[in-house]
Design a protein around this motif. Sequence first.
Motif, PDB file in Angstrom:
ATOM      1  N   THR A 170       0.360  -1.537  -0.010  1.00 13.07           N
ATOM      2  CA  THR A 170       0.042   0.249   0.082  1.00 13.07           C
ATOM      3  C   THR A 170       1.036   1.092   0.110  1.00 13.07           C
ATOM      4  O   THR A 170       0.653   2.244  -0.518  1.00 13.07           O
ATOM      5  CB  THR A 170      -1.120   0.279   1.506  1.00 13.07           C
ATOM      6  N   GLU A 171       1.516   1.034   0.690  1.00 13.52           N
ATOM      7  CA  GLU A 171       2.843   2.208   0.959  1.00 13.52           C
ATOM      8  C   GLU A 171       3.040   2.099  -0.573  1.00 13.52           C
ATOM      9  O   GLU A 171       3.811   3.571  -1.130  1.00 13.52           O
ATOM     10  CB  GLU A 171       3.423   2.199   1.812  1.00 13.52           C
ATOM     11  N   LYS A 172       3.938   1.229  -0.918  1.00 13.27           N
ATOM     12  CA  LYS A 172       4.886   1.325  -2.610  1.00 13.27           C
ATOM     13  C   LYS A 172       3.987   2.087  -3.163  1.00 13.27           C
ATOM     14  O   LYS A 172       4.301   2.849  -4.285  1.00 13.27           O
ATOM     15  CB  LYS A 172       5.730   0.361  -2.487  1.00 13.27           C
ATOM     16  N   LEU A 173       3.048   1.721  -3.125  1.00 12.62           N
ATOM     17  CA  LEU A 173       1.906   2.156  -4.817  1.00 12.62           C
ATOM     18  C   LEU A 173       1.091   3.513  -4.165  1.00 12.62           C
ATOM     19  O   LEU A 173       1.182   4.053  -5.168  1.00 12.62           O
ATOM     20  CB  LEU A 173       0.265   1.169  -4.137  1.00 12.62           C
ATOM     21  N   ALA A 174       1.361   4.773  -2.588  1.00 16.56           N
ATOM     22  CA  ALA A 174       1.015   5.565  -2.511  1.00 16.56           C
ATOM     23  C   ALA A 174       2.029   6.730  -3.288  1.00 16.56           C
ATOM     24  O   ALA A 174       2.158   7.666  -4.037  1.00 16.56           O
ATOM     25  CB  ALA A 174       0.547   5.710  -1.105  1.00 16.56           C
ATOM     26  N   LEU A 175       3.545   6.055  -3.180  1.00 18.70           N
ATOM     27  CA  LEU A 175       4.556   6.732  -3.352  1.00 18.70           C
ATOM     28  C   LEU A 175       4.955   6.596  -4.304  1.00 18.70           C
ATOM     29  O   LEU A 175       4.758   6.877  -5.714  1.00 18.70           O
ATOM     30  CB  LEU A 175       5.755   6.027  -2.928  1.00 18.70           C
ATOM     31  N   LYS A 176       4.736   5.232  -5.714  1.00 21.81           N
ATOM     32  CA  LYS A 176       5.003   5.058  -7.101  1.00 21.81           C
ATOM     33  C   LYS A 176       3.939   5.473  -7.674  1.00 21.81           C
ATOM     34  O   LYS A 176       3.527   6.054  -8.694  1.00 21.81           O
ATOM     35  CB  LYS A 176       4.820   3.544  -7.657  1.00 21.81           C
ATOM     36  N   THR A 177       2.594   5.693  -7.160  1.00 19.06           N
ATOM     37  CA  THR A 177       1.544   6.604  -8.001  1.00 19.06           C
ATOM     38  C   THR A 177       2.389   7.952  -8.689  1.00 19.06           C
ATOM     39  O   THR A 177       1.783   8.678  -9.552  1.00 19.06           O
ATOM     40  CB  THR A 177       0.197   6.680  -7.550  1.00 19.06           C
ATOM     41  N   GLU A 178       2.398   8.529  -7.012  1.00 17.83           N
ATOM     42  CA  GLU A 178       1.927  10.409  -7.541  1.00 17.83           C
ATOM     43  C   GLU A 178       3.800  10.290  -8.585  1.00 17.83           C
ATOM     44  O   GLU A 178       4.120  11.220  -9.433  1.00 17.83           O
ATOM     45  CB  GLU A 178       2.575  11.059  -5.740  1.00 17.83           C
ATOM     46  N   GLU A 236      -6.621   5.164 -16.105  1.00 16.43           N
ATOM     47  CA  GLU A 236      -6.407   4.126 -16.637  1.00 16.43           C
ATOM     48  C   GLU A 236      -5.045   4.314 -16.842  1.00 16.43           C
ATOM     49  O   GLU A 236      -4.531   2.338 -16.163  1.00 16.43           O
ATOM     50  CB  GLU A 236      -6.617   3.466 -18.351  1.00 16.43           C
ATOM     51  N   GLU A 237      -3.875   4.922 -16.598  1.00 15.58           N
ATOM     52  CA  GLU A 237      -2.697   5.264 -16.323  1.00 15.58           C
ATOM     53  C   GLU A 237      -2.487   5.069 -15.252  1.00 15.58           C
ATOM     54  O   GLU A 237      -1.729   3.818 -15.114  1.00 15.58           O
ATOM     55  CB  GLU A 237      -2.498   6.429 -16.734  1.00 15.58           C
ATOM     56  N   ILE A 238      -3.643   4.507 -14.067  1.00 16.02           N
ATOM     57  CA  ILE A 238      -3.034   4.136 -12.744  1.00 16.02           C
ATOM     58  C   ILE A 238      -3.445   3.245 -12.183  1.00 16.02           C
ATOM     59  O   ILE A 238      -2.620   2.013 -11.573  1.00 16.02           O
ATOM     60  CB  ILE A 238      -4.604   5.097 -11.401  1.00 16.02           C
ATOM     61  N   TYR A 239      -4.307   1.992 -13.095  1.00 15.49           N
ATOM     62  CA  TYR A 239      -4.412   0.806 -13.105  1.00 15.49           C
ATOM     63  C   TYR A 239      -3.249   0.708 -14.232  1.00 15.49           C
ATOM     64  O   TYR A 239      -2.916  -0.508 -13.035  1.00 15.49           O
ATOM     65  CB  TYR A 239      -5.234  -0.199 -14.181  1.00 15.49           C
ATOM     66  N   SER A 240      -3.150   0.666 -14.724  1.00 17.83           N
ATOM     67  CA  SER A 240      -0.774   0.349 -14.937  1.00 17.83           C
ATOM     68  C   SER A 240      -0.265   0.279 -14.097  1.00 17.83           C
ATOM     69  O   SER A 240       0.487  -0.352 -13.969  1.00 17.83           O
ATOM     70  CB  SER A 240      -1.102   0.848 -15.948  1.00 17.83           C
ATOM     71  N   ILE A 241      -0.181   1.106 -13.217  1.00 16.03           N
ATOM     72  CA  ILE A 241       1.095   1.728 -12.069  1.00 16.03           C
ATOM     73  C   ILE A 241       0.769   0.514 -11.201  1.00 16.03           C
ATOM     74  O   ILE A 241       1.445   0.064 -10.849  1.00 16.03           O
ATOM     75  CB  ILE A 241       0.805   3.274 -11.886  1.00 16.03           C
ATOM     76  N   SER A 242      -0.522   0.934 -10.905  1.00 15.57           N
ATOM     77  CA  SER A 242      -0.459  -0.471  -9.766  1.00 15.57           C
ATOM     78  C   SER A 242      -0.632  -1.927 -10.102  1.00 15.57           C
ATOM     79  O   SER A 242       0.337  -2.435  -9.043  1.00 15.57           O
ATOM     80  CB  SER A 242      -2.322  -0.047  -9.085  1.00 15.57           C
ATOM     81  N   SER A 243      -0.883  -2.573 -11.427  1.00 16.19           N
ATOM     82  CA  SER A 243      -0.106  -3.697 -11.715  1.00 16.19           C
ATOM     83  C   SER A 243       1.054  -4.028 -11.362  1.00 16.19           C
ATOM     84  O   SER A 243       1.292  -5.434 -11.533  1.00 16.19           O
ATOM     85  CB  SER A 243      -0.722  -4.044 -12.797  1.00 16.19           C
ATOM     86  N   GLU A 244       1.877  -3.586 -11.049  1.00 13.48           N
ATOM     87  CA  GLU A 244       3.647  -2.752 -11.192  1.00 13.48           C
ATOM     88  C   GLU A 244       3.942  -3.564  -9.774  1.00 13.48           C
ATOM     89  O   GLU A 244       4.928  -3.638  -9.404  1.00 13.48           O
ATOM     90  CB  GLU A 244       3.896  -1.735 -11.980  1.00 13.48           C
ATOM     91  N   VAL A 245       2.777  -2.977  -8.946  1.00 15.97           N
ATOM     92  CA  VAL A 245       3.718  -3.306  -7.651  1.00 15.97           C
ATOM     93  C   VAL A 245       2.388  -4.474  -6.570  1.00 15.97           C
ATOM     94  O   VAL A 245       2.861  -4.592  -5.291  1.00 15.97           O
ATOM     95  CB  VAL A 245       2.840  -1.942  -7.033  1.00 15.97           C
TER      96      VAL A 245
END
Length: 399
Positions: A170-178, A236-245
């Motif tokens: 969850t923390e990695k996802l917040a960082l990576k998204t921004e 859609e971009e956020i879906y893609s980012i999330s799939s990497e985490v």
Amino acid sequence: MNDRNIVVEKSLQPYVEDQKVEIVERKGIGHPDSLSDGISEAVSRALSQEYLNRFGNILHHNTDKVLIVGGVAEPEFGGGEIKKPIYIVIGGRGTDKVDDQEIPINRIAEDTTRKYLDEKVRQLDVEKHIDIDSRIGSGSTDLQSVFESQGIPSSNDTSLGVGYAPLSETEKLALKTEKTLNSREFKEKYPQIGEDIKVMVQREDGNINLTVAVATICTFLDDLDHYLSLKEDLIEEIYSISSEVTEKQIEPHVNTADNPEKGVIYQTVTGTSAEQGDDGMTGRGNRTNGLITFDRPMSMEAAAGKNPINHVGKLYNLLSTEIAKEVQEIDGVREVFVRTASQIGKPIDQPKMLNIRILPERENDVKKYEAAAKSIAEDHLDNIPQLSEKIIEGKLEVF
């Protein structure tokens, strides 16, 4: 080896990813609070470099009191204007005189602020859109005392630093998204989005909800349909980012306060909400690991802008994090919390207490990790001057 008070114990807190609910926030580089942190840290680094160039030593200063007062803007599709500039107050303390040498600390602060904002907020005109009032309090010293101050400095405060490792998904996802949305590559693809991006991630069991606020730039938007289409693209971009985490179920939302039927959408002239009444202040945003973590121990210290030589409110937060990262790499250790407490006037490499809490992967006796954990802590304390160097060189993020 110094006789330091390092206490290793078992953590009684459950592993964060085993908890039903987890909530994490990340304020992006263009958020007014992050801009305040960034200005504070940039000014501290600029003063540090000036002192080093002149005297070979970093003199007393703290620039951790920056206030941003939002301006007034009128954004509109294809254009818009700033009606009232953003007002920035820079406070703190600095050494402006050594013997007969004057150091223009407030001019350095103002020049550094303009340079920082010009680099971080690409649509902000630093000559037209901001007013800067630097009021750093002054102090003087003599050259002899500068050279007498070499060696391990003393803590200038009684304070506490906190760190932990590893980051959860969850923390990695917040960082990576921004960080992805604010990356150079992403801005080239979507010039319509500004730097003021805030991410709130809520996990409930295996489901993750992301609420993302993205300031858009009106100059690059043709009309409402263009804006709404951009929002769909971002989801859609956020879906893609999330799939990497993570492989967990993701539900992203962008600019949920919008009410298109009433003409309410999140568009700006400059890319930051500071242009339109949203204020900011040093220390109200991300902790030193770049996150606001409601399920973790945190220090309330504003690390940005504090001097990198003896201000433990900065050093001990970074130190604790670095120690936690290394201890967590010990085989069998699942999670680590580190707390480092100072006592004013004591050498910074001699904390009043350094507490390492270890959560093992299995029900192992934490005693088996004690010697290795203490050795890691001792090594980091022995090398605090190198930590200061990394801060000055900008190799460590503090917000």
